[in-house]
Design a protein around this motif. Structure first.
Motif, PDB file in Angstrom:
ATOM      1  N   ASP A  94     -35.633   2.343   5.351  1.00 55.89           N
ATOM      2  CA  ASP A  94     -35.852   1.681   6.633  1.00 55.89           C
ATOM      3  C   ASP A  94     -35.202   0.303   6.581  1.00 55.89           C
ATOM      4  O   ASP A  94     -34.776  -0.169   5.524  1.00 55.89           O
ATOM      5  CB  ASP A  94     -37.345   1.572   6.980  1.00 55.89           C
ATOM      6  N   VAL A  95     -35.139  -0.356   7.748  1.00 55.75           N
ATOM      7  CA  VAL A  95     -34.447  -1.641   7.830  1.00 55.75           C
ATOM      8  C   VAL A  95     -35.157  -2.734   7.032  1.00 55.75           C
ATOM      9  O   VAL A  95     -34.501  -3.498   6.309  1.00 55.75           O
ATOM     10  CB  VAL A  95     -34.250  -2.059   9.303  1.00 55.75           C
ATOM     11  N   PRO A  96     -36.492  -2.890   7.134  1.00 55.15           N
ATOM     12  CA  PRO A  96     -37.143  -3.945   6.333  1.00 55.15           C
ATOM     13  C   PRO A  96     -36.861  -3.825   4.844  1.00 55.15           C
ATOM     14  O   PRO A  96     -36.598  -4.825   4.172  1.00 55.15           O
ATOM     15  CB  PRO A  96     -38.632  -3.759   6.650  1.00 55.15           C
ATOM     16  N   LEU A  97     -36.923  -2.589   4.294  1.00 61.52           N
ATOM     17  CA  LEU A  97     -36.627  -2.427   2.873  1.00 61.52           C
ATOM     18  C   LEU A  97     -35.170  -2.790   2.592  1.00 61.52           C
ATOM     19  O   LEU A  97     -34.868  -3.466   1.596  1.00 61.52           O
ATOM     20  CB  LEU A  97     -36.905  -0.990   2.432  1.00 61.52           C
ATOM     21  N   GLY A 139     -31.856 -19.987  12.040  1.00 57.70           N
ATOM     22  CA  GLY A 139     -31.857 -18.675  12.681  1.00 57.70           C
ATOM     23  C   GLY A 139     -32.482 -17.598  11.809  1.00 57.70           C
ATOM     24  O   GLY A 139     -33.189 -16.716  12.310  1.00 57.70           O
ATOM     25  N   ALA A 140     -32.254 -17.672  10.505  1.00 52.12           N
ATOM     26  CA  ALA A 140     -32.797 -16.665   9.595  1.00 52.12           C
ATOM     27  C   ALA A 140     -34.322 -16.678   9.580  1.00 52.12           C
ATOM     28  O   ALA A 140     -34.957 -15.634   9.427  1.00 52.12           O
ATOM     29  CB  ALA A 140     -32.265 -16.895   8.186  1.00 52.12           C
ATOM     30  N   LEU A 141     -34.902 -17.847   9.751  1.00 55.26           N
ATOM     31  CA  LEU A 141     -36.361 -17.942   9.794  1.00 55.26           C
ATOM     32  C   LEU A 141     -36.910 -17.168  10.992  1.00 55.26           C
ATOM     33  O   LEU A 141     -37.848 -16.374  10.863  1.00 55.26           O
ATOM     34  CB  LEU A 141     -36.785 -19.410   9.865  1.00 55.26           C
ATOM     35  N   GLY A 142     -36.314 -17.387  12.158  1.00 57.88           N
ATOM     36  CA  GLY A 142     -36.743 -16.655  13.350  1.00 57.88           C
ATOM     37  C   GLY A 142     -36.454 -15.174  13.236  1.00 57.88           C
ATOM     38  O   GLY A 142     -37.262 -14.333  13.654  1.00 57.88           O
ATOM     39  N   GLY A 143     -35.299 -14.817  12.665  1.00 57.66           N
ATOM     40  CA  GLY A 143     -34.950 -13.415  12.514  1.00 57.66           C
ATOM     41  C   GLY A 143     -35.894 -12.682  11.585  1.00 57.66           C
ATOM     42  O   GLY A 143     -36.228 -11.516  11.814  1.00 57.66           O
ATOM     43  N   SER A 144     -36.366 -13.348  10.534  1.00 55.61           N
ATOM     44  CA  SER A 144     -37.316 -12.725   9.616  1.00 55.61           C
ATOM     45  C   SER A 144     -38.631 -12.402  10.310  1.00 55.61           C
ATOM     46  O   SER A 144     -39.276 -11.390  10.013  1.00 55.61           O
ATOM     47  CB  SER A 144     -37.560 -13.644   8.411  1.00 55.61           C
ATOM     48  N   LEU A 145     -39.029 -13.248  11.236  1.00 52.34           N
ATOM     49  CA  LEU A 145     -40.246 -12.975  12.004  1.00 52.34           C
ATOM     50  C   LEU A 145     -40.058 -11.753  12.906  1.00 52.34           C
ATOM     51  O   LEU A 145     -40.977 -10.945  13.076  1.00 52.34           O
ATOM     52  CB  LEU A 145     -40.629 -14.197  12.842  1.00 52.34           C
ATOM     53  N   LEU A 146     -38.845 -11.612  13.481  1.00 57.03           N
ATOM     54  CA  LEU A 146     -38.566 -10.432  14.306  1.00 57.03           C
ATOM     55  C   LEU A 146     -38.588  -9.158  13.473  1.00 57.03           C
ATOM     56  O   LEU A 146     -38.980  -8.092  13.953  1.00 57.03           O
ATOM     57  CB  LEU A 146     -37.202 -10.575  14.990  1.00 57.03           C
ATOM     58  N   LEU A 147     -38.161  -9.265  12.218  1.00 48.62           N
ATOM     59  CA  LEU A 147     -38.101  -8.101  11.342  1.00 48.62           C
ATOM     60  C   LEU A 147     -39.457  -7.431  11.191  1.00 48.62           C
ATOM     61  O   LEU A 147     -39.547  -6.210  11.087  1.00 48.62           O
ATOM     62  CB  LEU A 147     -37.559  -8.522   9.969  1.00 48.62           C
ATOM     63  N   VAL A 148     -40.526  -8.223  11.172  1.00 49.92           N
ATOM     64  CA  VAL A 148     -41.861  -7.658  10.952  1.00 49.92           C
ATOM     65  C   VAL A 148     -42.583  -7.326  12.251  1.00 49.92           C
ATOM     66  O   VAL A 148     -43.681  -6.784  12.219  1.00 49.92           O
ATOM     67  CB  VAL A 148     -42.738  -8.615  10.111  1.00 49.92           C
ATOM     68  N   THR A 149     -41.967  -7.627  13.391  1.00 49.87           N
ATOM     69  CA  THR A 149     -42.630  -7.357  14.668  1.00 49.87           C
ATOM     70  C   THR A 149     -41.965  -6.253  15.471  1.00 49.87           C
ATOM     71  O   THR A 149     -42.621  -5.569  16.252  1.00 49.87           O
ATOM     72  CB  THR A 149     -42.676  -8.632  15.535  1.00 49.87           C
ATOM     73  N   LEU A 150     -40.652  -6.039  15.281  1.00 55.27           N
ATOM     74  CA  LEU A 150     -39.955  -5.008  16.040  1.00 55.27           C
ATOM     75  C   LEU A 150     -40.193  -3.630  15.434  1.00 55.27           C
ATOM     76  O   LEU A 150     -40.299  -3.496  14.212  1.00 55.27           O
ATOM     77  CB  LEU A 150     -38.453  -5.294  16.079  1.00 55.27           C
ATOM     78  N   PRO A 151     -40.260  -2.559  16.252  1.00 59.07           N
ATOM     79  CA  PRO A 151     -40.424  -1.197  15.725  1.00 59.07           C
ATOM     80  C   PRO A 151     -39.237  -0.801  14.852  1.00 59.07           C
ATOM     81  O   PRO A 151     -38.106  -1.251  15.061  1.00 59.07           O
ATOM     82  CB  PRO A 151     -40.486  -0.332  16.993  1.00 59.07           C
ATOM     83  N   GLY A 152     -39.491   0.085  13.863  1.00 64.75           N
ATOM     84  CA  GLY A 152     -38.440   0.510  12.948  1.00 64.75           C
ATOM     85  C   GLY A 152     -37.268   1.160  13.651  1.00 64.75           C
ATOM     86  O   GLY A 152     -36.104   0.929  13.303  1.00 64.75           O
ATOM     87  N   GLU A 153     -37.545   2.002  14.671  1.00 65.92           N
ATOM     88  CA  GLU A 153     -36.465   2.669  15.392  1.00 65.92           C
ATOM     89  C   GLU A 153     -35.579   1.662  16.111  1.00 65.92           C
ATOM     90  O   GLU A 153     -34.356   1.795  16.148  1.00 65.92           O
ATOM     91  CB  GLU A 153     -37.032   3.674  16.400  1.00 65.92           C
ATOM     92  N   ALA A 154     -36.214   0.631  16.676  1.00 67.19           N
ATOM     93  CA  ALA A 154     -35.446  -0.397  17.367  1.00 67.19           C
ATOM     94  C   ALA A 154     -34.553  -1.160  16.402  1.00 67.19           C
ATOM     95  O   ALA A 154     -33.409  -1.495  16.720  1.00 67.19           O
ATOM     96  CB  ALA A 154     -36.393  -1.365  18.092  1.00 67.19           C
ATOM     97  N   LEU A 155     -35.069  -1.416  15.206  1.00 68.13           N
ATOM     98  CA  LEU A 155     -34.275  -2.126  14.213  1.00 68.13           C
ATOM     99  C   LEU A 155     -33.084  -1.290  13.754  1.00 68.13           C
ATOM    100  O   LEU A 155     -31.969  -1.800  13.602  1.00 68.13           O
ATOM    101  CB  LEU A 155     -35.145  -2.501  13.013  1.00 68.13           C
ATOM    102  N   MET A 156     -33.305   0.017  13.533  1.00 67.37           N
ATOM    103  CA  MET A 156     -32.209   0.876  13.121  1.00 67.37           C
ATOM    104  C   MET A 156     -31.128   0.927  14.198  1.00 67.37           C
ATOM    105  O   MET A 156     -29.930   0.816  13.907  1.00 67.37           O
ATOM    106  CB  MET A 156     -32.728   2.292  12.832  1.00 67.37           C
ATOM    107  N   ALA A 157     -31.548   1.093  15.441  1.00 64.89           N
ATOM    108  CA  ALA A 157     -30.584   1.129  16.533  1.00 64.89           C
ATOM    109  C   ALA A 157     -29.858  -0.202  16.664  1.00 64.89           C
ATOM    110  O   ALA A 157     -28.652  -0.241  16.942  1.00 64.89           O
ATOM    111  CB  ALA A 157     -31.291   1.480  17.840  1.00 64.89           C
ATOM    112  N   THR A 158     -30.583  -1.293  16.448  1.00 53.83           N
ATOM    113  CA  THR A 158     -29.970  -2.617  16.554  1.00 53.83           C
ATOM    114  C   THR A 158     -28.918  -2.825  15.478  1.00 53.83           C
ATOM    115  O   THR A 158     -27.819  -3.317  15.749  1.00 53.83           O
ATOM    116  CB  THR A 158     -31.042  -3.721  16.439  1.00 53.83           C
TER     117      THR A 158
END
Length: 245
Positions: A39-42, A82-101
């Motif tokens: 998955d994207v977080p890993l 920007g990386a600080l804000g992006g890391s917060l998005l990583l744990v809040t967005l659904p996995g499918e959305a992250l993969m598509a993104t």
């Protein structure tokens, strides 16, 4: 799990080849392959140490080739924010959305490379845009492990000489990784197990770097770029398909 680790190691090796050939872009191959298997977080978490160590090494090795240290520092500092804000998005967005993104970002990068191969950004304009481009690039790196659609495209558009390009982008990725690691640890994304995998992943990435350097001397840059873009397109489409099904 064993096959997954093997493919992950091959992804890091391929990323190292790309980094050795052009000085950047290892996450473009490594992150989508890992995201496809797991998955994207890993994928983002495991890529943190290889990204940090390889870019610290490059930043130090090519430090004398940085044409504008103040520009590099601004770009890197904005990327860290920007990386600080992006890391917060990583744990809040659904996995499918992250993969598509992630898949969509890779396709955007490919589209820009194909559509505007000769466009050049004026230095004065680049200096005005450096902070916002750094923030957006860091945001994408934190959320999906891929800032290339912004960071690499921005620096490539400036037509920097190769060594100057490597020096500048290495400082940027060093700053972003330095923020990502403690942030992802605090958020529970970078677990002890993933940190151990990240440390092991340094080995195949560094093994690929000299291979990329050798390839860069033997084949034309245009041919290498076409091969990489074809691989990236296949990975990106597979990610989007996996997210949609």
């Amino acid at each position: 799990m064993e096959w997954g680790l093997l493919w992950g190691a091959l992804g890091f090796f391929a990323g190292g080849v790309l980094k050795g050939a052009v000085g950047a872009g290892a996450p473009l191959l490594g992150v989508p392959i890992l995201a496809l298997i797991y998955d994207v977080p890993l994928a983002v978490a495991v890529f943190t140490l290889p990204n940090l160590i390889s870019n610290v090494w490059q930043a130090w090795t090519f430090r004398r080739h940085d044409p504008a240290p103040r520009f590099s520092a601004t770009f890197a500092g904005a990327g860290a924010v920007g990386a600080l804000g992006g890391s917060l998005l990583l744990v809040t967005l659904p996995g499918e959305a992250l993969m598509a993104t992630v898949g969509a970002l890779v396709l955007v990068y490919i589209g820009v490379r194909l559509a505007r191969p000769s466009w050049a950004l004026a230095r004065a304009t680049a200096h005005r845009l450096v902070a916002p481009m750094g923030i957006v690039g860091g945001l994408l790196q934190g959320a999906g492990g891929l800032s290339a659609p912004i960071s690499l495209t921005f620096l490539s558009a400036m037509r920097l000489e190769r060594l100057a390009f490597i020096a500048t982008v290495s400082v940027f990725f060093t700053a972003v990784s330095a923020v990502q690691i403690p942030t992802l640890w605090a958020l529970g994304v970078l677990t002890p197990e993933r940190l151990a995998l990240s440390a092991l992943a340094v080995l195949p990435l560094f093994a690929g770097i000299p291979v990329g350097q050798a390839l860069a001397r033997r084949i034309s840059r245009a041919t290498f770029d076409r091969v990489i873009l074809a691989i990236l397109a296949a990975i990106a489409l597979r990610l989007i398909w996996a997210a949609a099904t």
